[in-house]
Design a protein around this motif. Structure first.
Motif, short mmCIF file in Angstrom:
data_model
loop_
_atom_site.label_atom_id
_atom_site.label_comp_id
_atom_site.label_asym_id
_atom_site.label_seq_id
_atom_site.Cartn_x
_atom_site.Cartn_y
_atom_site.Cartn_z
N SER A 46 0.82 -1.22 0.00
CA SER A 46 0.00 0.00 0.00
C SER A 46 0.85 1.27 0.00
N LEU A 47 2.16 1.13 0.09
CA LEU A 47 3.05 2.26 0.20
C LEU A 47 3.72 2.58 -1.14
N PRO A 48 4.17 3.82 -1.35
CA PRO A 48 4.95 4.14 -2.55
C PRO A 48 6.23 3.31 -2.57
N PRO A 49 6.73 2.97 -3.75
CA PRO A 49 7.95 2.13 -3.82
C PRO A 49 9.11 2.69 -3.02
N GLU A 50 9.32 4.01 -3.05
CA GLU A 50 10.48 4.55 -2.35
C GLU A 50 10.38 4.37 -0.84
N ILE A 51 9.15 4.43 -0.31
CA ILE A 51 8.97 4.17 1.12
C ILE A 51 9.26 2.70 1.42
N GLY A 52 8.78 1.80 0.56
CA GLY A 52 9.07 0.38 0.73
C GLY A 52 10.56 0.10 0.68
N ARG A 53 11.27 0.80 -0.19
CA ARG A 53 12.72 0.61 -0.29
C ARG A 53 13.43 1.03 0.99
N GLN A 54 12.99 2.14 1.57
CA GLN A 54 13.63 2.60 2.80
C GLN A 54 13.31 1.65 3.96
N ILE A 55 12.09 1.14 4.01
CA ILE A 55 11.74 0.16 5.06
C ILE A 55 12.64 -1.07 4.95
N TYR A 56 12.88 -1.54 3.74
CA TYR A 56 13.73 -2.72 3.54
C TYR A 56 15.17 -2.41 3.98
N ARG A 57 15.66 -1.23 3.63
CA ARG A 57 17.01 -0.86 4.06
C ARG A 57 17.11 -0.83 5.57
N ASP A 58 16.09 -0.26 6.23
CA ASP A 58 16.12 -0.16 7.69
C ASP A 58 16.07 -1.55 8.34
N LEU A 59 15.24 -2.44 7.79
CA LEU A 59 15.17 -3.79 8.34
C LEU A 59 16.51 -4.50 8.22
N ALA A 60 17.12 -4.42 7.03
CA ALA A 60 18.39 -5.11 6.81
C ALA A 60 19.49 -4.55 7.71
N THR A 96 20.72 -2.88 1.02
CA THR A 96 19.97 -3.95 1.68
C THR A 96 20.78 -5.23 1.77
N HIS A 97 21.70 -5.43 0.82
CA HIS A 97 22.45 -6.68 0.77
C HIS A 97 23.94 -6.49 1.02
N ASP A 98 24.31 -5.34 1.56
CA ASP A 98 25.72 -5.07 1.81
C ASP A 98 26.32 -6.06 2.80
N ALA A 99 25.61 -6.36 3.88
CA ALA A 99 26.14 -7.29 4.88
C ALA A 99 26.28 -8.70 4.31
N VAL A 100 25.31 -9.11 3.49
CA VAL A 100 25.39 -10.43 2.86
C VAL A 100 26.63 -10.51 1.96
N CYS A 101 26.86 -9.47 1.18
CA CYS A 101 28.01 -9.49 0.27
C CYS A 101 29.33 -9.44 1.03
N ARG A 102 29.38 -8.67 2.11
CA ARG A 102 30.61 -8.63 2.92
C ARG A 102 30.90 -10.01 3.53
N THR A 103 29.86 -10.66 4.00
CA THR A 103 30.05 -11.98 4.60
C THR A 103 30.53 -12.99 3.57
N LEU A 104 29.92 -12.99 2.39
CA LEU A 104 30.34 -13.93 1.35
C LEU A 104 31.76 -13.63 0.88
N CYS A 105 32.11 -12.36 0.75
CA CYS A 105 33.47 -11.99 0.36
C CYS A 105 34.48 -12.58 1.35
N HIS A 106 34.21 -12.38 2.62
CA HIS A 106 35.13 -12.86 3.66
C HIS A 106 35.16 -14.38 3.73
N ASP A 107 33.98 -15.01 3.72
CA ASP A 107 33.90 -16.45 3.96
C ASP A 107 34.30 -17.28 2.74
N VAL A 108 34.05 -16.76 1.54
CA VAL A 108 34.44 -17.49 0.33
C VAL A 108 35.88 -17.17 -0.04
N GLY A 109 36.37 -16.00 0.37
CA GLY A 109 37.69 -15.57 -0.04
C GLY A 109 37.72 -15.15 -1.50
#
Length: 319
Positions: free
Chosen positions: A33-47, A102-115
């Protein structure tokens, strides 16, 4: 080992169940029910607010030419020397709300763990940029990586592709569409992939379509934003993976499904279809988990387990 035809059942992880109950009690308006940009910020805040601190790695942001204008990349470098493997990671978010943050932490973890050097892209989002903009952007980056690998100290024969949700679908399409035109990726990792939405509702959608983070209403909003009112696109092979003429050109593939996810059954069916196409396939099922759990690592360890399992599989494939 053959992928089983039925998946084990388990109650939802208690910590995730408590998190969902608390979120429901807040009475927030539905995301759709929200504008896309509001949904995007909610996702960023959750992540940002629900994940454990990721490992420290070096990053750089840069732009490359894309089919619709400059494409922003974020490149993650592990603490390693010599020619390294690389992972192209495609973020999820229903084609509408995900981004590099939103996926910065996931990418940092994979970078470190996969090498591995990890490359992530801010592909164009719907509804401003509907299908096939995201497909074109992701294909462009995979081709760019194949061409520029040596300049990045990357071994072009040791490149993998991975993604979650809509990003997993886009990663798969990119591998299919570039087959025979670039050095094939060594591996493909898919976390709760989007695979099909035009058939009759699956059992997992009926079971998990309300109250478990990813709802039927949100999914419909994503699909309507991405495909518009063109019903024929719901069967297009660049969207409906289970309708693709062949999946035999995919690299060895790892598929993760979550027990309390509306996308569980289509992800399971995709893993079966890939295996039946003659591709080496590993399916990992997490019966107590929900969609988007890889962001909720401070709530429950199950999301971190998913990412760690993917990282371990990628290390083996890229060694």
């Amino acid at each position: 080992m053959s992928i089983p035809t039925t998946l084990p059942r388990a109650p939802m992880d208690p910590a995730l169940a408590g998190f969902l109950a608390q979120a429901a009690a807040q009475g927030n308006p539905p995301l759709e029910s929200l504008p896309p940009e509001i949904g995007r910020q909610i996702y960023r805040d959750l992540a940002a607010g629900l994940g454990l601190p990721p490992p420290a790695v070096t990053t750089e942001d840069r732009h490359i030419p894309g089919p619709g204008g400059p494409l922003k990349l974020r490149i993650y470098h592990p603490d390693a020397v010599g020619e390294l493997p690389a992972l192209f990671y495609v973020h999820g978010g229903g084609y509408v709300i995900g981004d590099l943050e939103t996926h910065d932490a996931v990418c940092r973890t994979l970078c470190h763990d996969v090498g591995a050097v990890v490359v992530a892209v801010d592909y164009r989002l719907a509804p401003e940029h509907p299908f096939p903009a995201a497909v074109d952007d992701v294909i462009c980056v995979l081709q760019w990586l194949a061409t520029h690998a040596r300049a990045m100290r990357v071994d072009p024969s040791r490149v993998a592709v991975a993604g979650d949700s809509a990003g997993a679908q886009l990663a798969t399409v990119a591998c299919l569409r570039t087959a025979g035109t670039i050095m094939p990726p060594r591996a493909l990792g898919l976390i709760y992939p989007v695979a099909q939405h035009h058939s009759e509702p699956s059992a997992s959608m009926a079971e998990n379509g309300e109250g478990k983070f990813l709802t039927l209403g949100v999914m419909q909003w994503f699909i309507d934003s991405y495909l518009g009112d063109r019903d024929e696109l719901k069967r297009h092979p660049d969207f409906a993976l289970l309708s693709a003429p062949t999946l035999a050109n995919l690299p060895p593939t790892w598929v993760a499904t979550m027990g309390h996810d509306p996308l569980r059954d289509e992800g399971h069916a995709l893993a079966q279809r890939i295996e039946q196409s003659g591709v080496a396939t590993e399916h990992r099922h997490y019966p107590s988990a929900i969609h988007a759990c890889i962001h909720f690592t401070a709530v429950s360890p199950v999301g971190a387990e998913v990412v760690a399992d993917l990282a371990g599989w990628l290390r083996g494939r890229l060694s």
